[in-house]
Design a protein around this motif. Structure first.
Motif, PDB file in Angstrom:
ATOM      1  N   ALA A  61       2.627  13.275   0.257  1.00  0.00           N
ATOM      2  CA  ALA A  61       2.648  12.082   0.019  1.00  0.00           C
ATOM      3  C   ALA A  61       3.329  11.741  -1.182  1.00  0.00           C
ATOM      4  CB  ALA A  61       0.789  12.161   0.219  1.00  0.00           C
ATOM      5  N   GLY A  62       3.342  12.269  -2.261  1.00  0.00           N
ATOM      6  CA  GLY A  62       4.437  11.113  -3.543  1.00  0.00           C
ATOM      7  C   GLY A  62       3.679  12.038  -4.183  1.00  0.00           C
ATOM      8  N   GLY A  63       1.923  12.261  -4.521  1.00  0.00           N
ATOM      9  CA  GLY A  63       1.662  12.594  -6.561  1.00  0.00           C
ATOM     10  C   GLY A  63       2.383  13.302  -6.976  1.00  0.00           C
ATOM     11  N   GLU A  95       5.542   6.737   0.833  1.00  0.00           N
ATOM     12  CA  GLU A  95       6.420   4.471   1.160  1.00  0.00           C
ATOM     13  C   GLU A  95       4.951   3.825   0.862  1.00  0.00           C
ATOM     14  OE1 GLU A  95       8.341   2.049   3.970  1.00  0.00           O
ATOM     15  OE2 GLU A  95       7.691   3.619   4.812  1.00  0.00           O
ATOM     16  N   THR A  96       4.402   4.296   1.635  1.00  0.00           N
ATOM     17  CA  THR A  96       2.996   3.198   0.687  1.00  0.00           C
ATOM     18  C   THR A  96       2.511   2.719  -0.420  1.00  0.00           C
ATOM     19  OG1 THR A  96       1.733   2.913   2.975  1.00  0.00           O
ATOM     20  CG2 THR A  96       0.264   2.037   1.526  1.00  0.00           C
ATOM     21  N   ASN A  97       2.397   4.175  -1.478  1.00  0.00           N
ATOM     22  CA  ASN A  97       2.755   4.315  -2.850  1.00  0.00           C
ATOM     23  C   ASN A  97       3.448   3.624  -3.401  1.00  0.00           C
ATOM     24  OD1 ASN A  97      -0.483   5.162  -2.942  1.00  0.00           O
ATOM     25  ND2 ASN A  97       0.506   7.423  -2.018  1.00  0.00           N
ATOM     26  N   TYR A  98       4.410   4.097  -3.100  1.00  0.00           N
ATOM     27  CA  TYR A  98       6.188   4.168  -3.553  1.00  0.00           C
ATOM     28  C   TYR A  98       6.155   2.619  -3.784  1.00  0.00           C
ATOM     29  CZ  TYR A  98       7.788   9.024  -4.468  1.00  0.00           C
ATOM     30  OH  TYR A  98       7.582  10.645  -5.026  1.00  0.00           O
ATOM     31  N   LYS A  99       6.283   2.452  -2.934  1.00  0.00           N
ATOM     32  CA  LYS A  99       6.415   0.462  -2.657  1.00  0.00           C
ATOM     33  C   LYS A  99       5.213  -0.251  -3.456  1.00  0.00           C
ATOM     34  CE  LYS A  99       8.704   0.277   1.625  1.00  0.00           C
ATOM     35  NZ  LYS A  99       9.195  -0.420   2.879  1.00  0.00           N
ATOM     36  N   TYR A 100       3.801   0.578  -3.402  1.00  0.00           N
ATOM     37  CA  TYR A 100       2.612  -0.777  -4.004  1.00  0.00           C
ATOM     38  C   TYR A 100       3.270  -0.652  -5.678  1.00  0.00           C
ATOM     39  CZ  TYR A 100      -2.145  -1.715  -6.003  1.00  0.00           C
ATOM     40  OH  TYR A 100      -2.688  -2.009  -6.610  1.00  0.00           O
ATOM     41  N   PHE A 101       3.969   1.061  -6.289  1.00  0.00           N
ATOM     42  CA  PHE A 101       4.375   0.640  -8.153  1.00  0.00           C
ATOM     43  C   PHE A 101       5.459   0.035  -7.834  1.00  0.00           C
ATOM     44  CE2 PHE A 101       7.939   2.873 -10.377  1.00  0.00           C
ATOM     45  CZ  PHE A 101       7.021   3.007 -11.051  1.00  0.00           C
TER      46      PHE A 101
END
Length: 459
Positions: A61-63, A95-101
């Protein structure tokens, strides 16, 4: 066993449990007082460019990737050029977390991948997608990742064998990493990787372990190895979580074992017996969150923002709220447990577990083999136990008679409040709580990754 090039003591130390680990920490504390972690670093990794190009394998999930992205500063930082993950739900979270960042605090241009499509590293055609991304970015500096840990986990001891499918995924991590020829490789996994045999065919008593095999492959390819076991609590995570890390630095960077001394090529602890700060406690991590009931399903809730005074006295909470939407909390949802389970919770004191309700555990056929973390109620004044799939373990809130919420468990993993888990590939706000819980269980503790990434940026 790997020769522990820069690890404390004469070998990579397995950390059996919290009690024994505390005793080890006291022993190590005296040896760290004279060690400086920066004296040997000469900036070879960023000598030719300020954006360190990253490929992450088995990204989840990108942690882990978020830790690298957040480690960037105004002068130099990490740029993730490809994230290889096969599970489309996990990939949607990433993808959701990376784009938010990227939209909130972008420090490096093009710091996240341009495409987020499922990649199966066991297939040559999918691996080619990683190679194409690297070619487009004019090379890669570091490969990071951790293969699924089920085959090495202590909670699945029957899987400690070479035939386990999950164990075989390490082969693909090694193969892909070496084909990309980065300057550095960072591998993360559970401690069981230290003793799980790579092959069951050997008749010798001392079988080649998975780590032995990795060491030989990386060493033959010209890398200097730094293996260790780190507790996330050492770096400000409100959870005792011991994980194996292997950092491989290519000899062309100019580093040798002697550059780093006893602790090796990892940041020194900042918390606990070996650090300057006390461990972050469960109370510091989650006491501000709203009271909720068993089965709470509201994904978005109102939240009373901490005062400036509260934030200044609680640096952890300050980090968790950074970049979060003011006045709201997301993911403070709780799995619905049966009434008899909630009744059991009521009889367990802070710090207690299933042994406090042995007489009530009538549905357990082999009670004596029950893990100590089952029906464990957390204590306010110390870090949490390891957060795996907390619903299956039935980890209990310190005061409220319910299981942990997803946000509470995320906080105990040190994931910031803006970090989210998707329940399906269509809508990140749908419940899908079991999918989210599994993603959380697989995630690397954010603050630990952040500290490692900040250290690597100095190499």
């Amino acid at each position: 066993m790997i020769k522990p090039a820069c690890n404390p003591g004469s070998r990579v130390r397995y950390r059996a449990n919290i009690k024994l680990s505390k005793e080890q920490d006291q022993e190590l504390n005296s040896s760290l007082s004279s060690i400086s972690e920066d004296t040997a670093l000469h900036g070879a990794l960023t000598a030719s460019r300020n954006d360190v190009r990253v490929v992450e394998l088995f990204a989840g999930a990108g942690g882990m990737g978020v830790g690298f992205l957040m480690a960037s500063d105004k002068t130099k930082g990490f740029r993730i050029i490809n994230s290889a993950e096969i599970n489309p739900i996990f990939l949607k979270s990433l993808e959701t977390n990376y784009k938010y960042f990227y939209d909130s605090i972008n420090r490096v241009e093009d710091s996240i991948p341009s495409d987020f499509i499922p990649i199966d590293l066991t297939k040559k055609n999918d691996c080619q997608l990683v190679h194409e991304a690297v070619k487009k970015a004019d090379g890669v500096d570091i490969v990071i990742g951790g293969t699924p840990c089920q085959g090495f986990s202590q909670s699945n001891r029957t899987n400690w064998n070479a035939k386990n499918t999950y164990n075989q995924l390490v082969e693909y991590f090694i193969e892909c990493s070496l084909e990309l020829a980065p300057k550095a490789i960072l591998l993360e996994n559970v401690q069981g990787i230290l003793w799980t045999p790579r092959s069951n065919k050997s008749k010798n008593k001392h079988k080649l372990t998975v780590v032995d095999y990795i060491a030989k492959k990386f060493t033959d390819a010209g890398y200097v190895l730094f293996p260790t076991v780190l507790d996330a609590a050492w770096y400000g995570v409100p959870q005792h979580r011991n994980r194996f890390f292997l950092l491989a630095l290519h000899k062309d960077l100019g580093y040798t074992v002697d550059h780093f001394g006893e602790w090796g090529a990892f940041p020194l602890p900042t918390h606990g017996a070996m650090g300057k700060h006390n461990y972050v406690t469960v109370k510091e991590a989650i006491a501000d969150l709203p009271v909720v009931e068993n089965g709470e399903g509201r994904v978005i809730q109102e939240y009373d923002e901490p005062t400036l005074g509260q934030l200044s006295s609680n640096p952890f909470l300050q980090q968790m709220r950074q970049m979060a939407i003011p006045g709201t909390i997301e993911g403070h949802i709780v799995s619905k447990q049966a009434n008899y389970v909630i009744d059991r919770y009521r009889h367990i004191p802070a710090g207690g577990n299933w042994q406090n309700i042995r007489h009530m555990m009538t549905n357990y056929s082999d009670i004596e083999n029950t893990h100590s973390n089952i029906y464990k109620r957390l204590k306010w004044d110390e870090p949490s136990i390891t957060i795996g799939n907390y619903r299956k373990s039935m980890i209990i809130h310190p005061e409220q008679n319910r299981g942990l919420s997803l946000r509470e468990a995320s906080r105990l993993q040190s994931l910031p409040d803006w970090f989210t888990f998707c329940g399906n590939t269509d809508n990140s706000k749908t419940l899908g709580i079991m999918h989210k819980q599994q993603q959380l269980a697989n995630t690397v503790s954010f603050l630990l990754t952040l500290k490692i990434a900040q250290y690597i940026l100095k190499l």
